[in-house]
Structure formats: C-alpha cells, structure tokens
Design a protein around this motif. Structure first.
Motif, short mmCIF file in Angstrom:
data_model
loop_
_atom_site.label_atom_id
_atom_site.label_comp_id
_atom_site.label_asym_id
_atom_site.label_seq_id
_atom_site.Cartn_x
_atom_site.Cartn_y
_atom_site.Cartn_z
N HIS A 1 0.83 -1.20 0.00
CA HIS A 1 0.00 0.00 0.00
C HIS A 1 0.87 1.26 0.00
O HIS A 1 0.61 2.22 -0.72
N GLN A 2 1.90 1.21 0.81
CA GLN A 2 2.80 2.36 0.94
C GLN A 2 3.46 2.70 -0.41
O GLN A 2 3.57 3.86 -0.79
N ARG A 3 3.85 1.66 -1.14
CA ARG A 3 4.51 1.89 -2.44
C ARG A 3 3.55 2.55 -3.42
O ARG A 3 3.92 3.49 -4.13
N ILE A 4 2.34 2.06 -3.48
CA ILE A 4 1.37 2.62 -4.46
C ILE A 4 0.90 3.99 -3.99
O ILE A 4 0.69 4.89 -4.80
N GLU A 5 0.76 4.17 -2.69
CA GLU A 5 0.33 5.47 -2.15
C GLU A 5 1.38 6.54 -2.52
O GLU A 5 1.02 7.66 -2.87
N LYS A 6 2.65 6.16 -2.45
CA LYS A 6 3.72 7.10 -2.80
C LYS A 6 3.59 7.50 -4.28
O LYS A 6 3.70 8.68 -4.63
N LEU A 7 3.33 6.51 -5.10
CA LEU A 7 3.15 6.78 -6.54
C LEU A 7 1.95 7.70 -6.76
O LEU A 7 1.98 8.61 -7.59
N LYS A 8 0.90 7.46 -6.00
CA LYS A 8 -0.31 8.29 -6.10
C LYS A 8 0.00 9.74 -5.72
O LYS A 8 -0.38 10.68 -6.42
N GLN A 9 0.71 9.90 -4.61
CA GLN A 9 1.05 11.25 -4.15
C GLN A 9 1.94 11.97 -5.16
O GLN A 9 1.76 13.15 -5.41
N GLU A 10 2.88 11.25 -5.75
CA GLU A 10 3.74 11.85 -6.76
C GLU A 10 2.92 12.28 -7.97
O GLU A 10 3.15 13.33 -8.57
N SER A 11 1.93 11.46 -8.31
CA SER A 11 1.06 11.77 -9.45
C SER A 11 0.25 13.04 -9.15
O SER A 11 0.04 13.87 -10.03
N LEU A 12 -0.20 13.17 -7.91
CA LEU A 12 -0.97 14.35 -7.53
C LEU A 12 -0.12 15.62 -7.61
O LEU A 12 -0.57 16.65 -8.09
N VAL A 13 1.10 15.51 -7.11
CA VAL A 13 2.00 16.67 -7.16
C VAL A 13 2.27 17.04 -8.61
O VAL A 13 2.24 18.21 -9.00
N GLY A 14 2.50 16.03 -9.46
CA GLY A 14 2.75 16.27 -10.87
C GLY A 14 1.55 16.94 -11.53
O GLY A 14 1.71 17.89 -12.31
N LEU A 15 0.37 16.49 -11.20
CA LEU A 15 -0.85 17.07 -11.77
C LEU A 15 -0.98 18.53 -11.35
O LEU A 15 -1.30 19.40 -12.17
N ARG A 16 -0.70 18.79 -10.09
CA ARG A 16 -0.83 20.15 -9.58
C ARG A 16 0.18 21.09 -10.24
O ARG A 16 -0.13 22.23 -10.56
N GLU A 17 1.37 20.58 -10.45
CA GLU A 17 2.40 21.42 -11.07
C GLU A 17 2.06 21.75 -12.52
O GLU A 17 2.28 22.85 -13.00
N LYS A 18 1.47 20.78 -13.21
CA LYS A 18 1.17 20.98 -14.64
C LYS A 18 -0.15 21.72 -14.86
O LYS A 18 -0.32 22.43 -15.83
N ALA B 1 -6.55 24.15 -12.91
CA ALA B 1 -7.56 23.09 -12.81
C ALA B 1 -7.61 22.52 -11.39
O ALA B 1 -8.71 22.31 -10.84
N THR B 2 -6.45 22.28 -10.78
CA THR B 2 -6.46 21.71 -9.44
C THR B 2 -6.99 22.73 -8.41
O THR B 2 -7.68 22.37 -7.47
N ASP B 3 -6.68 24.01 -8.64
CA ASP B 3 -7.23 25.04 -7.76
C ASP B 3 -8.76 25.07 -7.87
O ASP B 3 -9.47 25.23 -6.89
#
Lengths: 120, 305
Positions: B9-26, B30-32
């Motif tokens: 779970h921890q491994r996939i959660e980390k990937l999820k969080q990285e994806s969220l940060v990436g989405l927010r940066e790009k 939209a995220t706001d």
C-alpha cells in the motif's frame, strides 16, 4: 483461468465507475494483487489506491490534451457525474485520439504500478 | 492489516502522491478549481457514490406521502436538510453561526461542560465530523480565543514565497514552524504535506500545564494534529493541522492561522484576526480532508437543491 482468479476479488465496497473505465483493462493488476495472499479487505484497499493513482494520471493526460478554455466545463461535468458517457463524447469532440491517449497512458501507469508492487 | 499489505500500500500510495503533485504542477488552475469546489480528486469514485445516495434521500422526501413534492422538501428544516446533504453552503454556514454563537461564552477561554457536549454533537451532526475538546486526554488551554493571521511556513529546505500559490501578501516566516519542515524536499513533497502547510494553525503548546515535564511526548502528539476551526461570526469552518507553536501570550491572541485558513474563515482582511472555536478532529483513518468545509461530509454536497 484468469476469470476464476479475478472473481476472487469481491469488493465489499464496490468501486464506483467513471466514464473512462470502458477504455481501461484492469485484469492484469487484479491478478497481480491476487498473488500476495492478502485478506479481502486488504485487496479492496490496495485496489482502491491503484484506481486512484490511475484516475489522477488519466485526468493529467486529459487536461494536457484538452484546450485550456475547455477545462472548467469538463471539470464541472466530471465532478457532477463522473460516470456519464457524455463526458467521453465531449472529449472526443475536442481532442483528437483521446481514447488512444487514455489507453496508452493507462498501459504506462499499470506497468509502473506492477513494477512497484513487485519491488522487494 | 498485515505487514505485506502495508508495504504494498505504501509503495502505491507514494506513486499516487507523486502523481498528484505532478498534476498540480502541470495544471494549477484546474487543481485550484477542484479545490474550490471541495472536490478531492482521489475520492472521485466515492464522490459519485455520495451523490447517488443523496439523490435517493431526496427522492424519499419528494415522493413520500402522496403530497405535492416541492412543499414537502421545503417543509423540512434547513438543519435536517444539512444532515441529508440537501442544503446549500449558505444554509450550512447560517445554521452553524446561529447555533454556535448561542453556545459560546462571551469571553474567550474554556467552555463549560454541558455546552461542550452540545457543540460537539451539533458539529458532528451538521458536518459529519467527529470533533472534541479533549482527545486522548489532551486539551488546549483555550478552545475559544483570538486567532491571528500568520505567515506561510517553509515546507522543505529552500522553499520560497514564490512557490506558495495563494495569499503571497502574507510573506514567509524566516524561521521554521514549530515542527520543522513538512517535507524533505520539493520533489518528495506529497499532496498531503502541501495541504498541511496550506491549512495549518499555531496553538500554544508551550503554555500547556505539563509541557515542561512531558515535552517530547506532547510534541509528538500535537505534531500535525488535525483540528477544526470555526468562525462563529459567519459560520465558516476549516479543517487544519497543528503546524506551529504560538502565538506568544503578550500578543493577546491564543491561536494563529495560516494565510489560507484565515482567508477561508474570512478573517484575512482588516485587523486580520477574529474569535474562533478550535476543536480536535478525531480522525484515526485520515478520512477528513483538510480545507474549508460547508457541507456534511457523510452525506455529501448536493449539486443543486
């Protein structure tokens, strides 16, 4: 054989559908998760976070492809009825090959997820 | 949960969080926009479920009894409709403001026994969040007090004001928050850590009666402890974490709020302070999202009423 394995993942809280589900194939991930001998509840929780990751990345590819002036309209529709088939129609009208883009992206993310799951 | 599960779970959660940060940066706009709509993207599928549940409840109200539908819905009190997820944001705020103002004392400080229970029960029913004055034996010296406008905090080494996407007028504190950085680096910052700084409060842990003798234990307990802040003047509420210690007693204030917390409470202009109610959120599973809340978390927010 795969059908039998997949059927073992019975979700106590069914994961709700979103409109892009018809474009993504999740059997390989489910089979991978089923190999770890996890309890039913654990499988469900793990699958949930897998879906969440894929959903975020799909939204990323959609927003990257969709003209910026259409973002708000799309997000309004998505947050209202995420499962509605008209969302895909809307995307197809505004983005060329959006279905292929979602499919290709999903393959990439699934590969990443499976690699993460297999890490030791 | 097994160790194997936690590891996977921890491994996939980390990937999820990285994806969220990436989405927010790009896609910041939209995220706001999603954040303004209080739409938490990872809960996309659950959100859909809540709306369906809301529609079922609405149908029951509209169709029951064989009477004209509209009057039956209108006859239901706003307070009842909030619990069913069928009230507007403005109705929710109005109810909170009216009820909480009645229960609060005139002066700042602690709140008496009976009113504490009423406040907790009321907020639990209206917002669908388990809140309390005393959690696991811990309680602040003040639960009703003045909250002042704080600066942004450094989220990771090298963080600058330019990287904070809202209320830049607040500036950034030169020193670290009471519990240090929120993330190890910009690259490793998760969506959760990003939101922790955005929605943080400062509380006076240093004046707790046992702080001097149980410093380590209490510091650990209070670090990023989830709280809810309510502005009784207008009924706005915001879920935040404890991210800093303060303010000093001489300031006359008992709490500090991040620029975004103060903005959500509509306390970011003028004197930039206001009397607020601050309670702990009992959320062991981490299901209560950080940020403003003006709907019932359990029944969801209706698209229209």
């Amino acid at each position: 054989m795969f059908g039998l394995q997949i059927s073992r993942i019975r979700l106590k809280t069914p994961i709700k559908k979103v409109f892009w589900d018809k474009l993504i194939e999740m059997d390989d991930i489910q089979i991978q998760i089923d190999q770890y001998g996890l309890a039913q509840k654990e499988k469900t929780e793990l699958l949930k976070v897998v879906y969440q990751t894929i959903d975020i990345r799909i939204l990323d590819v959609i927003l990257s492809s969709l003209p910026k002036e259409k973002h708000q309209s799309f997000l309004d529709k998505l947050t209202k009825t995420p499962q509605h088939h008209k969302l895909l129609k809307f995307l197809k009208e505004n983005v060329e090959d959006i279905e292929d883009k979602i499919k290709d992206l999903t393959k990439e993310v699934k590969k990443e997820i499976i690699e993460k799951l297999q890490e030791h | 949960m097994s160790k194997k599960f936690r590891n996977l779970h921890q491994r996939i959660e980390k990937l999820k969080q990285e994806s969220l940060v990436g989405l927010r940066e790009k896609h910041k706009d939209a995220t706001d926009y999603l954040q303004e709509k209080k739409f938490f993207l990872p809960k996309l599928r659950e959100h859909s479920g809540r709306l369906l549940a809301g529609a079922t409840l609405a149908g029951t109200l509209l169709l029951g009894g064989g009477r004209s539908a509209e009057p039956r819905l209108l006859q239901t009190s706003a307070e009842e409709r909030v619990k069913l997820g069928l009230a507007t944001s403005e109705e929710v705020k109005k109810i909170i403001s009216e009820k909480i103002s009645q229960l609060l004392p005139g002066a700042i400080g602690k709140i008496s026994g009976g009113d504490r229970d009423k406040i907790c029960q009321f907020l639990q029913e209206i917002l669908g969040i388990d809140v309390c004055f005393n959690l696991e034996g811990n309680e602040l010296n003040f639960s009703f007090g003045w909250m002042g406008y704080e600066q942004h905090l450094q989220r990771f080494p090298g963080d600058t004001l330019a990287g904070h996407d809202e209320e830049q007028v607040a500036g950034i504190a030169p020193g670290l928050g009471g519990w240090g950085y929120f993330a190890k680096s910009r690259q490793e910052m998760t969506q959760e850590e990003y939101l922790m700084e955005k929605y943080y409060v400062a509380v006076q842990t240093m004046y707790l009666p046992e702080w001097q003798i149980r410093t380590k234990e209490l510091s650990k307990w209070y670090k990023h402890r989830k709280v809810i802040v309510v502005n009784p003047e207008n009924g706005t509420a915001c879920v935040a974490v404890v991210g800093d210690a303060g303010p000093a007693a001489w300031t006359g204030k008992q709490f500090g709020g991040s620029p975004e917390v103060m903005k959500r409470l509509d306390l970011h202009l003028g004197s930039r302070k206001g009397k607020v109610l601050l309670l702990f959120v009992n959320d062991p599973d981490g299901k209560v999202p950080l940020g403003p809340i003006d709907f019932n978390l359990k029944t969801g927010q209706p698209e229209s009423v």
